[in-house]
Write a protein that holds these residues in place. Structure first.
Motif, PDB file in Angstrom:
ATOM      1  N   VAL A  10       0.866  -1.172   0.000  1.00 45.73           N
ATOM      2  CA  VAL A  10       0.000   0.000   0.000  1.00 45.73           C
ATOM      3  C   VAL A  10       0.906   1.227   0.000  1.00 45.73           C
ATOM      4  CG1 VAL A  10      -1.735   1.304   1.295  1.00 45.73           C
ATOM      5  CG2 VAL A  10      -1.815  -1.200   1.284  1.00 45.73           C
ATOM      6  N   LEU A  11       0.669   2.121  -0.950  1.00 48.12           N
ATOM      7  CA  LEU A  11       1.452   3.350  -1.050  1.00 48.12           C
ATOM      8  C   LEU A  11       0.520   4.527  -0.802  1.00 48.12           C
ATOM      9  CD1 LEU A  11       3.288   2.482  -4.367  1.00 48.12           C
ATOM     10  CD2 LEU A  11       4.240   2.354  -2.081  1.00 48.12           C
ATOM     11  N   ALA A  12       0.970   5.500  -0.033  1.00 45.91           N
ATOM     12  CA  ALA A  12       0.153   6.678   0.242  1.00 45.91           C
ATOM     13  C   ALA A  12       1.027   7.919   0.234  1.00 45.91           C
ATOM     14  CB  ALA A  12      -0.527   6.537   1.608  1.00 45.91           C
ATOM     15  N   TRP A  48      -2.674  12.118  -9.895  1.00 40.65           N
ATOM     16  CA  TRP A  48      -1.520  12.781  -9.307  1.00 40.65           C
ATOM     17  C   TRP A  48      -0.940  11.918  -8.183  1.00 40.65           C
ATOM     18  CZ3 TRP A  48       0.184  14.575  -4.625  1.00 40.65           C
ATOM     19  CH2 TRP A  48       1.308  15.391  -4.668  1.00 40.65           C
ATOM     20  N   LEU A  49      -1.820  11.408  -7.330  1.00 43.65           N
ATOM     21  CA  LEU A  49      -1.361  10.571  -6.220  1.00 43.65           C
ATOM     22  C   LEU A  49      -0.718   9.278  -6.725  1.00 43.65           C
ATOM     23  CD1 LEU A  49      -4.291  11.127  -3.736  1.00 43.65           C
ATOM     24  CD2 LEU A  49      -1.933  11.867  -3.436  1.00 43.65           C
ATOM     25  N   LEU A  50      -1.302   8.676  -7.758  1.00 43.89           N
ATOM     26  CA  LEU A  50      -0.689   7.471  -8.332  1.00 43.89           C
ATOM     27  C   LEU A  50       0.720   7.751  -8.844  1.00 43.89           C
ATOM     28  CD1 LEU A  50      -3.588   5.787 -10.343  1.00 43.89           C
ATOM     29  CD2 LEU A  50      -2.375   4.843  -8.364  1.00 43.89           C
ATOM     30  N   HIS A  51       0.885   8.859  -9.544  1.00 45.67           N
ATOM     31  CA  HIS A  51       2.217   9.213 -10.038  1.00 45.67           C
ATOM     32  C   HIS A  51       3.201   9.379  -8.883  1.00 45.67           C
ATOM     33  CE1 HIS A  51       1.801   9.699 -14.367  1.00 45.67           C
ATOM     34  NE2 HIS A  51       0.603  10.217 -14.154  1.00 45.67           N
ATOM     35  N   GLN A  52       2.782  10.045  -7.824  1.00 45.81           N
ATOM     36  CA  GLN A  52       3.665  10.259  -6.677  1.00 45.81           C
ATOM     37  C   GLN A  52       4.017   8.932  -6.006  1.00 45.81           C
ATOM     38  OE1 GLN A  52       4.934  13.389  -6.182  1.00 45.81           O
ATOM     39  NE2 GLN A  52       3.769  13.661  -8.059  1.00 45.81           N
ATOM     40  N   ALA A  53       3.003   8.102  -5.754  1.00 41.92           N
ATOM     41  CA  ALA A  53       3.225   6.838  -5.050  1.00 41.92           C
ATOM     42  C   ALA A  53       4.051   5.868  -5.889  1.00 41.92           C
ATOM     43  CB  ALA A  53       1.885   6.212  -4.666  1.00 41.92           C
ATOM     44  N   LEU A  54       3.711   5.725  -7.173  1.00 42.50           N
ATOM     45  CA  LEU A  54       4.471   4.810  -8.035  1.00 42.50           C
ATOM     46  C   LEU A  54       5.890   5.307  -8.256  1.00 42.50           C
ATOM     47  CD1 LEU A  54       1.717   3.905 -10.638  1.00 42.50           C
ATOM     48  CD2 LEU A  54       2.635   2.430  -8.834  1.00 42.50           C
ATOM     49  N   GLY A  55       6.060   6.622  -8.345  1.00 43.75           N
ATOM     50  CA  GLY A  55       7.402   7.186  -8.473  1.00 43.75           C
ATOM     51  C   GLY A  55       8.231   6.920  -7.237  1.00 43.75           C
ATOM     52  N   GLU A  56       7.603   7.079  -6.066  1.00 36.76           N
ATOM     53  CA  GLU A  56       8.299   6.822  -4.799  1.00 36.76           C
ATOM     54  C   GLU A  56       8.737   5.368  -4.703  1.00 36.76           C
ATOM     55  OE1 GLU A  56       6.906   6.676  -0.200  1.00 36.76           O
ATOM     56  OE2 GLU A  56       6.468   8.534  -1.251  1.00 36.76           O
ATOM     57  N   ALA A  57       7.927   4.471  -5.269  1.00 39.62           N
ATOM     58  CA  ALA A  57       8.247   3.044  -5.235  1.00 39.62           C
ATOM     59  C   ALA A  57       9.161   2.629  -6.385  1.00 39.62           C
ATOM     60  CB  ALA A  57       6.958   2.231  -5.281  1.00 39.62           C
ATOM     61  N   GLY A  58       9.483   3.569  -7.294  1.00 39.71           N
ATOM     62  CA  GLY A  58      10.341   3.258  -8.429  1.00 39.71           C
ATOM     63  C   GLY A  58       9.655   2.430  -9.500  1.00 39.71           C
ATOM     64  N   GLY A  72     -12.534   1.483 -16.779  1.00 40.15           N
ATOM     65  CA  GLY A  72     -12.302   2.740 -16.073  1.00 40.15           C
ATOM     66  C   GLY A  72     -11.209   2.669 -15.032  1.00 40.15           C
ATOM     67  N   ALA A  73     -10.649   1.488 -14.824  1.00 45.95           N
ATOM     68  CA  ALA A  73      -9.585   1.318 -13.828  1.00 45.95           C
ATOM     69  C   ALA A  73      -8.263   1.847 -14.364  1.00 45.95           C
ATOM     70  CB  ALA A  73      -9.437  -0.162 -13.477  1.00 45.95           C
ATOM     71  N   PRO A  74      -7.385   2.318 -13.478  1.00 47.88           N
ATOM     72  CA  PRO A  74      -6.070   2.774 -13.931  1.00 47.88           C
ATOM     73  C   PRO A  74      -5.228   1.607 -14.431  1.00 47.88           C
ATOM     74  CG  PRO A  74      -6.207   2.852 -11.530  1.00 47.88           C
ATOM     75  CD  PRO A  74      -7.559   2.458 -12.034  1.00 47.88           C
ATOM     76  N   LEU A  75      -4.500   1.846 -15.509  1.00 44.96           N
ATOM     77  CA  LEU A  75      -3.589   0.839 -16.046  1.00 44.96           C
ATOM     78  C   LEU A  75      -2.203   1.098 -15.472  1.00 44.96           C
ATOM     79  CD1 LEU A  75      -4.749   0.853 -19.775  1.00 44.96           C
ATOM     80  CD2 LEU A  75      -5.138  -0.937 -18.074  1.00 44.96           C
ATOM     81  N   GLY A  76      -1.771   0.204 -14.604  1.00 47.45           N
ATOM     82  CA  GLY A  76      -0.488   0.385 -13.945  1.00 47.45           C
ATOM     83  C   GLY A  76       0.652  -0.200 -14.749  1.00 47.45           C
ATOM     84  N   PRO A  77       1.845  -0.118 -14.184  1.00 44.78           N
ATOM     85  CA  PRO A  77       3.013  -0.712 -14.836  1.00 44.78           C
ATOM     86  C   PRO A  77       2.765  -2.202 -15.077  1.00 44.78           C
ATOM     87  CG  PRO A  77       3.660   0.581 -12.920  1.00 44.78           C
ATOM     88  CD  PRO A  77       2.161   0.461 -12.888  1.00 44.78           C
ATOM     89  N   GLU A  78       3.305  -2.725 -16.158  1.00 45.93           N
ATOM     90  CA  GLU A  78       3.098  -4.127 -16.493  1.00 45.93           C
ATOM     91  C   GLU A  78       3.483  -5.025 -15.318  1.00 45.93           C
ATOM     92  OE1 GLU A  78       4.486  -7.329 -19.862  1.00 45.93           O
ATOM     93  OE2 GLU A  78       4.457  -5.200 -20.353  1.00 45.93           O
ATOM     94  N   GLY A  79       2.597  -5.954 -15.007  1.00 50.98           N
ATOM     95  CA  GLY A  79       2.845  -6.882 -13.913  1.00 50.98           C
ATOM     96  C   GLY A  79       2.310  -6.411 -12.568  1.00 50.98           C
ATOM     97  N   TYR A  80       1.736  -5.207 -12.515  1.00 52.41           N
ATOM     98  CA  TYR A  80       1.219  -4.659 -11.260  1.00 52.41           C
ATOM     99  C   TYR A  80      -0.246  -4.278 -11.422  1.00 52.41           C
ATOM    100  CZ  TYR A  80       6.026  -4.293  -9.691  1.00 52.41           C
ATOM    101  OH  TYR A  80       7.308  -4.577  -9.340  1.00 52.41           O
ATOM    102  N   GLY A  81      -1.028  -4.575 -10.425  1.00 50.91           N
ATOM    103  CA  GLY A  81      -2.406  -4.110 -10.378  1.00 50.91           C
ATOM    104  C   GLY A  81      -2.462  -2.908  -9.442  1.00 50.91           C
ATOM    105  N   ILE A  82      -3.121  -1.838  -9.875  1.00 45.71           N
ATOM    106  CA  ILE A  82      -3.226  -0.658  -9.017  1.00 45.71           C
ATOM    107  C   ILE A  82      -4.685  -0.238  -8.934  1.00 45.71           C
ATOM    108  CG2 ILE A  82      -0.898   0.190  -9.436  1.00 45.71           C
ATOM    109  CD1 ILE A  82      -2.024   2.167 -11.452  1.00 45.71           C
TER     110      ILE A  82
END
Length: 91
Positions: A10-12, A48-58, A72-82
């Protein structure tokens, strides 16, 4: 903040004051323009929050858009569900 749980992470991050739409990728801004006034605020804040959290996690390229699936769900990096939870002024 990063919290490891069974089966995932969980990223916040804290939401800044003011409009963050200009910080989004142009494809995200184009998608947001078609949303209702109420929905656009939640959607932009969520992206915006997704960009910050995913960036923080690399896990996210700095300027890559986080686009939308057919459901309508966000498409995350390949191999990850967000996912993003939001209710009125809380994302």
């Amino acid at each position: 903040m990063v919290i490891t749980i069974d089966g995932g992470v969980v990223l916040a991050v804290a939401m800044p004051d003011g409009d963050v739409c200009d910080a989004l990728h142009e494809d995200e801004q184009a998608y947001a323009r078609d949303l209702s006034d109420r929905r656009v605020q939640e959607w932009v804040a969520g992206r915006w929050l997704l960009h910050q959290a995913l960036g923080e996690a690399g896990l996210c390229q700095p300027h890559a858009p986080i686009l939308v699936s057919q459901s309508g769900a966000p498409l995350g990096p390949e191999g990850y569900g967000i996912s993003v939870s939001h209710k009125q002024h809380v994302v």
